[in-house]
Design a protein around this motif. Structure first.
Motif, mmCIF file in Angstrom:
data_model
loop_
_atom_site.group_PDB
_atom_site.id
_atom_site.type_symbol
_atom_site.label_atom_id
_atom_site.label_comp_id
_atom_site.label_asym_id
_atom_site.label_seq_id
_atom_site.Cartn_x
_atom_site.Cartn_y
_atom_site.Cartn_z
ATOM 1 N N VAL A 1 61.972 63.842 11.757
ATOM 2 C CA VAL A 1 61.735 63.069 12.966
ATOM 3 C C VAL A 1 62.769 61.954 13.109
ATOM 4 C CG1 VAL A 1 60.104 61.448 11.891
ATOM 5 C CG2 VAL A 1 59.950 61.929 14.345
ATOM 6 N N LEU A 2 63.226 61.398 11.990
ATOM 7 C CA LEU A 2 64.265 60.367 12.056
ATOM 8 C C LEU A 2 65.582 60.961 12.529
ATOM 9 C CD1 LEU A 2 63.463 58.473 8.739
ATOM 10 C CD2 LEU A 2 62.858 57.779 11.058
ATOM 11 N N SER A 3 65.884 62.159 12.072
ATOM 12 C CA SER A 3 67.114 62.819 12.505
ATOM 13 C C SER A 3 67.085 63.133 13.993
ATOM 14 C CB SER A 3 67.314 64.120 11.708
ATOM 15 O OG SER A 3 67.531 63.841 10.333
ATOM 16 N N GLU A 4 65.900 63.417 14.497
ATOM 17 C CA GLU A 4 65.771 63.775 15.908
ATOM 18 C C GLU A 4 65.780 62.560 16.828
ATOM 19 O OE1 GLU A 4 62.123 65.937 15.854
ATOM 20 O OE2 GLU A 4 63.052 67.817 15.178
ATOM 21 N N ARG B 1 68.034 65.927 6.011
ATOM 22 C CA ARG B 1 67.875 67.229 5.372
ATOM 23 C C ARG B 1 69.178 67.999 5.513
ATOM 24 N NH1 ARG B 1 62.322 69.150 5.126
ATOM 25 N NH2 ARG B 1 60.878 67.565 5.916
ATOM 26 N N ALA B 2 69.459 68.853 4.545
ATOM 27 C CA ALA B 2 70.717 69.606 4.560
ATOM 28 C C ALA B 2 70.852 70.430 5.832
ATOM 29 C CB ALA B 2 70.806 70.502 3.329
ATOM 30 N N GLU B 3 69.753 71.022 6.274
ATOM 31 C CA GLU B 3 69.814 71.884 7.456
ATOM 32 C C GLU B 3 69.991 71.106 8.755
ATOM 33 O OE1 GLU B 3 65.380 71.624 6.200
ATOM 34 O OE2 GLU B 3 67.372 71.612 5.265
ATOM 35 N N LYS C 1 73.767 69.070 13.047
ATOM 36 C CA LYS C 1 73.203 68.682 14.341
ATOM 37 C C LYS C 1 73.216 67.167 14.527
ATOM 38 C CE LYS C 1 68.789 69.255 14.853
ATOM 39 N NZ LYS C 1 67.462 69.906 15.022
ATOM 40 N N VAL C 2 72.845 66.438 13.484
ATOM 41 C CA VAL C 2 72.817 64.984 13.571
ATOM 42 C C VAL C 2 74.238 64.430 13.689
ATOM 43 C CG1 VAL C 2 72.142 62.853 12.388
ATOM 44 C CG2 VAL C 2 70.654 64.863 12.284
ATOM 45 N N ARG C 3 75.149 65.005 12.950
ATOM 46 C CA ARG C 3 76.545 64.567 13.022
ATOM 47 C C ARG C 3 77.099 64.741 14.435
ATOM 48 N NH1 ARG C 3 78.193 67.217 8.968
ATOM 49 N NH2 ARG C 3 78.096 65.508 7.452
ATOM 50 N N ARG D 1 75.359 64.725 17.212
ATOM 51 C CA ARG D 1 74.724 63.745 18.100
ATOM 52 C C ARG D 1 75.431 62.396 18.015
ATOM 53 N NH1 ARG D 1 68.105 64.349 18.032
ATOM 54 N NH2 ARG D 1 67.999 66.393 19.028
ATOM 55 N N TYR D 2 75.725 61.961 16.804
ATOM 56 C CA TYR D 2 76.424 60.689 16.659
ATOM 57 C C TYR D 2 77.833 60.762 17.254
ATOM 58 C CZ TYR D 2 72.880 58.390 13.755
ATOM 59 O OH TYR D 2 71.736 57.772 13.310
ATOM 60 N N ARG D 3 78.499 61.889 17.059
ATOM 61 C CA ARG D 3 79.843 62.045 17.618
ATOM 62 C C ARG D 3 79.798 61.973 19.135
ATOM 63 N NH1 ARG D 3 83.007 65.148 20.168
ATOM 64 N NH2 ARG D 3 81.340 66.685 20.505
ATOM 65 N N THR D 4 78.807 62.630 19.736
ATOM 66 C CA THR D 4 78.656 62.604 21.191
ATOM 67 C C THR D 4 78.418 61.186 21.709
ATOM 68 O OG1 THR D 4 77.755 64.853 21.196
ATOM 69 C CG2 THR D 4 77.290 63.487 23.124
ATOM 70 N N HIS D 5 77.643 60.412 20.966
ATOM 71 C CA HIS D 5 77.327 59.038 21.383
ATOM 72 C C HIS D 5 78.435 58.050 21.017
ATOM 73 C CE1 HIS D 5 73.416 60.362 22.563
ATOM 74 N NE2 HIS D 5 72.927 60.481 21.347
#
Length: 398
Positions: free
Chosen positions: A201-204, A228-230, A234-236, A238-242
């Motif tokens: 939930v934190l990653s999302e 989480r590894a999986e 996706k999280v990376r 999101r940060y790049r987009t922002h």
């Protein structure tokens, strides 16, 4: 230091939340010249951090779910563990046995109370756990990490001692370091963790929530996040987009150093997490795990939130907009964030391991200690018949 070498048994297992305080206590007792042994379960034996000097004995520990059909198997395992613990006590001859909650501690505590060995339990959370509730009437002392402990009956207050929750020495050594400088033009370093595996939930939510901060704040962000590894890719993305600089990983070995550098923490409200945040003095956005037994993570977060050192967001209300709102409530100006850090620091109990060791040492030798130090305050010991923190613990037990 008592001047006499004694033997103590610590019973803990299952999770790091139970074992890490046990490891800290073992180190302190060893420093005082005592011999310490650990009783744990198979899972607990795999938790890293056990001191090399402490032998570990793996005993069966039954688990009791909601299905009564599994109870017989659980009881059988507990009874076998109890028999094995009694055999160990015959050879080790402990002055006291200390339980840290969780089902893995149950066989050892049942064995010690039946054998007449002085016994105490330590409760890391702000709600007395199921096993500690079961054992509360049997043990000689109950050590707590919070002044208010739910489901602790008033009749047990005379043997209750507020000591705090022991933390790793590497974290405790940071207590007297100043809060990182944070100004109008400086970086705002945010540390995000969700336990050993990271919380999905934190990653999302966190990347999008940080992106909703005002531009003047968002442009100064520097994020470190455990995932989480999986979820990493996706999280990376999101940060790049922002356009937010972020270092991601599944595990950070230098977590103490990262906590020292952080201006703001975002994560769960486990007992060890709260103890470390308050030991160092770091403001936080806390998202209690909703499936935690007896909702104990929410209870853990209340003292810190009430003091002004944290904001608590229930997971069903945890979204990007609410996260950005609560971050700004803490960090809308440098003085506000520093004040929250100081409030968190004031909630810390840096003498926790020493106070717990003092309590343990009071068994098997001289009379129960008259006073247990808790920060700058005194909590009367049970030998004086004055409950520690009387009026603070609320009756929730039946």
């Amino acid at each position: 230091m008592t001047g006499a070498t004694r033997h103590y048994v610590l019973a803990a297992g299952g999770t790091g939340g139970h074992l890490l305080p046990a490891f800290a206590l073992a180190t302190e007792l060893d420093r005082r010249g005592h011999h310490v042994a650990l009783i744990t379960d198979a899972r607990g034996a795999e938790i890293p951090g056990k001191p090399d000097f402490m032998p570990a004995h793996v005993l069966p520990a039954g688990r009791f779910g909601k299905n009564p059909l599994n109870w017989f198997k659980g009881v059988s395992a507990v009874m076998e563990g109890r028999r094995m613990a009694l055999r160990l006590f015959d050879s080790f001859e402990p002055s006291a046995v200390v339980g840290f909650g969780g089902y893995p501690s149950l066989p050892s505590i049942l064995a010690s109370t039946s054998a007449g060995i002085p016994t105490l339990v330590h409760e890391q959370n702000a709600v007395l756990g199921r096993v500690n509730r079961l054992l509360a009437s049997r043990v000689d002392a109950i050590a707590t990490a919070y002044p208010e402990v739910e489901r602790l009956a008033p009749k047990f207050l005379e043997k209750t001692h507020l000591v705090g929750n022991p933390v790793r020495s590497g974290v405790l050594s940071l207590r007297d370091d100043p809060y990182p400088a944070y100004g109008e033009d400086g970086l705002l370093r945010v540390l995000v963790t969700g336990g050993s595996q990271g919380a999905r939930v934190l990653s999302e939510v966190v990347p999008d929530g940080l992106a909703m901060l005002p531009p003047a704040v968002r442009q100064r962000l520097q994020v470190t996040q455990q995932c989480r590894a999986e979820d990493l890719d996706k999280v990376r993305e999101r940060y790049r987009t922002h356009g937010i600089p972020a270092e991601l990983g599944t595990y950070f070995e230098d977590m103490a150093a990262r906590l020292a550098d952080a201006h703001l923490f975002i994560g769960r409200a486990g007992a060890s997490t709260i103890a470390e945040l308050t030991a160092v003095g770091r403001p936080a956005i806390l998202v209690p795990l909703p499936i935690a037994t007896d909702d104990h993570q929410a209870a853990n977060a209340r003292e810190l939130a009430k003091a002004g050192g944290a904001r608590m967001i229930r997971q069903d209300k945890f979204n990007g907009k609410e996260l950005a709102k609560q971050i700004m409530a803490l960090a809308d100006n440098p003085k506000g964030l520093a004040a929250a850090a100081h409030a968190a620091w004031n909630c810390g109990r840096p003498k926790a391991v020493e106070d717990l060791a003092d309590l343990v040492e009071s068994f098997g030798g001289a009379e129960m200690m008259d006073v247990i130090r808790v920060g700058g305050n005194n909590a009367r010991g049970a030998s004086q018949g004055v409950p520690a923190g009387q009026g603070a613990a609320r009756e929730m037990a039946k």
